[in-house]
Design an enzyme around this catalytic site. Structure first.
Site, PDB file in Angstrom:
ATOM      1  N   ASN A   4       1.165  -1.459   0.045  1.00  0.00           N
ATOM      2  CA  ASN A   4       0.069  -0.028   0.074  1.00  0.00           C
ATOM      3  C   ASN A   4       1.033   1.198  -0.050  1.00  0.00           C
ATOM      4  OD1 ASN A   4      -1.466   2.324   1.132  1.00  0.00           O
ATOM      5  ND2 ASN A   4      -3.127   0.756   1.731  1.00  0.00           N
ATOM      6  N   HIS A  61       0.931   6.265   1.780  1.00  0.00           N
ATOM      7  CA  HIS A  61       1.638   7.240   2.540  1.00  0.00           C
ATOM      8  C   HIS A  61       2.656   8.145   1.821  1.00  0.00           C
ATOM      9  CE1 HIS A  61      -0.437   6.038   6.368  1.00  0.00           C
ATOM     10  NE2 HIS A  61      -0.228   5.048   6.051  1.00  0.00           N
ATOM     11  N   HIS A  94      -5.755   3.661  -1.615  1.00  0.00           N
ATOM     12  CA  HIS A  94      -7.248   3.681  -0.946  1.00  0.00           C
ATOM     13  C   HIS A  94      -7.474   5.294  -1.445  1.00  0.00           C
ATOM     14  CE1 HIS A  94      -9.793   4.093   2.803  1.00  0.00           C
ATOM     15  NE2 HIS A  94     -10.378   4.438   1.712  1.00  0.00           N
ATOM     16  N   ARG A 146      -9.727   7.809  -1.383  1.00  0.00           N
ATOM     17  CA  ARG A 146     -10.682   8.302  -0.021  1.00  0.00           C
ATOM     18  C   ARG A 146     -11.536   9.158  -0.663  1.00  0.00           C
ATOM     19  NH1 ARG A 146     -10.515   7.655   5.442  1.00  0.00           N
ATOM     20  NH2 ARG A 146      -8.931   6.061   5.878  1.00  0.00           N
ATOM     21  N   ARG A 149      -7.541  12.795   0.616  1.00  0.00           N
ATOM     22  CA  ARG A 149      -6.468  13.242   1.482  1.00  0.00           C
ATOM     23  C   ARG A 149      -4.880  12.695   0.991  1.00  0.00           C
ATOM     24  NH1 ARG A 149      -7.515  10.024   6.964  1.00  0.00           N
ATOM     25  NH2 ARG A 149      -9.673  10.536   6.813  1.00  0.00           N
ATOM     26  N   GLU A 169      -8.681   0.076  -2.912  1.00  0.00           N
ATOM     27  CA  GLU A 169      -9.445   0.012  -1.606  1.00  0.00           C
ATOM     28  C   GLU A 169     -10.374   1.150  -1.762  1.00  0.00           C
ATOM     29  OE1 GLU A 169      -6.406  -0.852   1.486  1.00  0.00           O
ATOM     30  OE2 GLU A 169      -7.673   0.445   2.530  1.00  0.00           O
ATOM     31  N   THR A 207      -7.929   3.332   8.355  1.00  0.00           N
ATOM     32  CA  THR A 207      -9.080   2.624   8.455  1.00  0.00           C
ATOM     33  C   THR A 207      -9.233   2.028   9.714  1.00  0.00           C
ATOM     34  OG1 THR A 207      -8.900   2.023   6.021  1.00  0.00           O
ATOM     35  CG2 THR A 207     -10.542   0.721   7.215  1.00  0.00           C
ATOM     36  N   GLU A 233     -10.285  -9.813   3.367  1.00  0.00           N
ATOM     37  CA  GLU A 233      -9.099  -9.349   3.971  1.00  0.00           C
ATOM     38  C   GLU A 233      -9.238  -9.412   5.501  1.00  0.00           C
ATOM     39  OE1 GLU A 233      -7.122  -6.052   2.428  1.00  0.00           O
ATOM     40  OE2 GLU A 233      -6.001  -5.582   4.314  1.00  0.00           O
ATOM     41  N   HIS A 269      -3.164  -4.955   7.808  1.00  0.00           N
ATOM     42  CA  HIS A 269      -3.560  -3.705   8.726  1.00  0.00           C
ATOM     43  C   HIS A 269      -2.485  -3.735   9.924  1.00  0.00           C
ATOM     44  CE1 HIS A 269      -4.751  -0.080  10.420  1.00  0.00           C
ATOM     45  NE2 HIS A 269      -5.608   0.043   9.225  1.00  0.00           N
TER      46      HIS A 269
HETATM   47  N1  PXP Z   1      -5.423  -3.224   4.444  1.00  0.00           N
HETATM   48  C1  PXP Z   1      -6.364  -2.471   4.551  1.00  0.00           C
HETATM   49  C2  PXP Z   1      -7.876  -2.740   4.282  1.00  0.00           C
HETATM   50  C3  PXP Z   1      -6.121  -1.030   4.839  1.00  0.00           C
HETATM   51  O1  PXP Z   1      -7.170  -0.069   5.186  1.00  0.00           O
HETATM   52  C4  PXP Z   1      -4.875  -0.580   5.338  1.00  0.00           C
HETATM   53  C5  PXP Z   1      -4.504   0.823   5.473  1.00  0.00           C
HETATM   54  O2  PXP Z   1      -4.875   1.483   4.580  1.00  0.00           O
HETATM   55  C6  PXP Z   1      -4.003  -1.704   5.006  1.00  0.00           C
HETATM   56  C7  PXP Z   1      -4.142  -3.088   4.785  1.00  0.00           C
HETATM   57  C8  PXP Z   1      -2.296  -1.534   5.352  1.00  0.00           C
HETATM   58  O3  PXP Z   1      -2.375  -1.126   6.685  1.00  0.00           O
HETATM   59  P1  PXP Z   1      -0.942  -0.648   7.128  1.00  0.00           P
HETATM   60  O4  PXP Z   1      -0.448   0.747   6.585  1.00  0.00           O
HETATM   61  O5  PXP Z   1      -1.019  -0.394   8.705  1.00  0.00           O
HETATM   62  O6  PXP Z   1       0.369  -1.741   6.874  1.00  0.00           O
END
Ligand code: PXP
Length: 240
Positions: A6, A9, A42, A44, A48, A69, A100, A150, A189
């Protein structure tokens, strides 16, 4: 086991100045060179971090799994249908949350989810649901027609000392329940270089979805190396 990265960030850092760098598209390419099996963004409602432009270009350049996402809203379903990612992961979305916060409330949103899945399936895209590690939630998720789930590992990641083992057990049983329900099963996550091995060693998981910890490490050692190091931990855990 797949490692899907992901990159939200990186976009967060860019949006701090609303400029053009760092570009999440460039980071996606480096993640793939480092061995990522897919890229997740993701989009949004408040835009953001990831922007519509990012998704559009990523669709052109990501050669493996592009996972979108998103919340199950009319706007996002339209975007998914136009962009055609390889996978859509439906998540709950709250305006004020930093990330999330929890899995989907599948019971109260069953109809909305069913309709979103029906429309996304209409163009041949598989749908995953982000679900807390709870048997009843998984059983209701099955009734929506989703292809994958997931499992939310955030509670395991945040738990301290003795609770950690308890939360891991919840993830393990959720994976088993989901496999029994004939879902493809992902997890994600809060996973990082210190807690990933326990989850990676659970049999039957298709892929891990990891963002923050990889991007944080990449700040110091670069994206390709950060992805390679995470992949090594996952592969080693599977072998043990
Ligand atoms: N899976 C989902 C559904 C998420 O919303 C996120 C965060 O955007 C992640 C995985 C990844 O989480 P992390 O950034 O804590 O690794």
């Amino acid at each position: 086991m797949l490692l899907c990265v992901n990159i939200d960030h990186v976009a967060t850092l860019r949006q701090a100045r609303r400029g053009i760098e760092p570009d999440p598209v460039m980071v996606a390419t480096l993640a793939i060179l480092g061995g990522a099996d897919g890229i997740t963004v993701h989009l949004r409602e408040d835009r953001r971090h990831i922007q519509d432009r990012d998704l559009k270009i990523l669709r052109e350049v990501v050669p493996n799994e592009l996972n979108l996402e998103m919340a199950a809203t009319k706007e996002m379903i339209g975007i998914a249908i136009r962009t055609k990612p390889d996978l859509v992961t439906l998540v709950p979305e709250k305006r004020l949350e930093l990330t999330t916060e929890g899995g989907l409330e599948v019971k109260s949103h069953k109809k909305t989810l069913q309709e979103a899945i029906r429309r996304i399936h209409g163009i041949g895209i598989p749908v995953s649901l982000f679900i807390n590690p709870q048997k009843d939630a998984l059983e209701i998720a099955k009734q929506t027609g989703a292809d994958m789930v997931e499992i939310h590992t955030g509670m395991y990641a945040d738990a301290k000392s003795r609770n950690k083992e308890k939360e891991l057990t919840r993830v393990v049983s959720a994976v088993k329940t989901a496999l029994d329900l004939e879902f493809f099963v992902n997890a994600g996550h809060g996973l990082n270089y210190f807690n990933v091995s326990q989850v990676a060693s659970i049999q039957g998981i298709r892929g891990l979805y990891i963002g923050h910890s990889i991007i944080s490490r990449a700040v110091f050692i670069g994206m390709e190396r950060a992805v390679r190091e995470m992949n090594k931990l996952i592969k080693e855990a599977l072998r043990e």
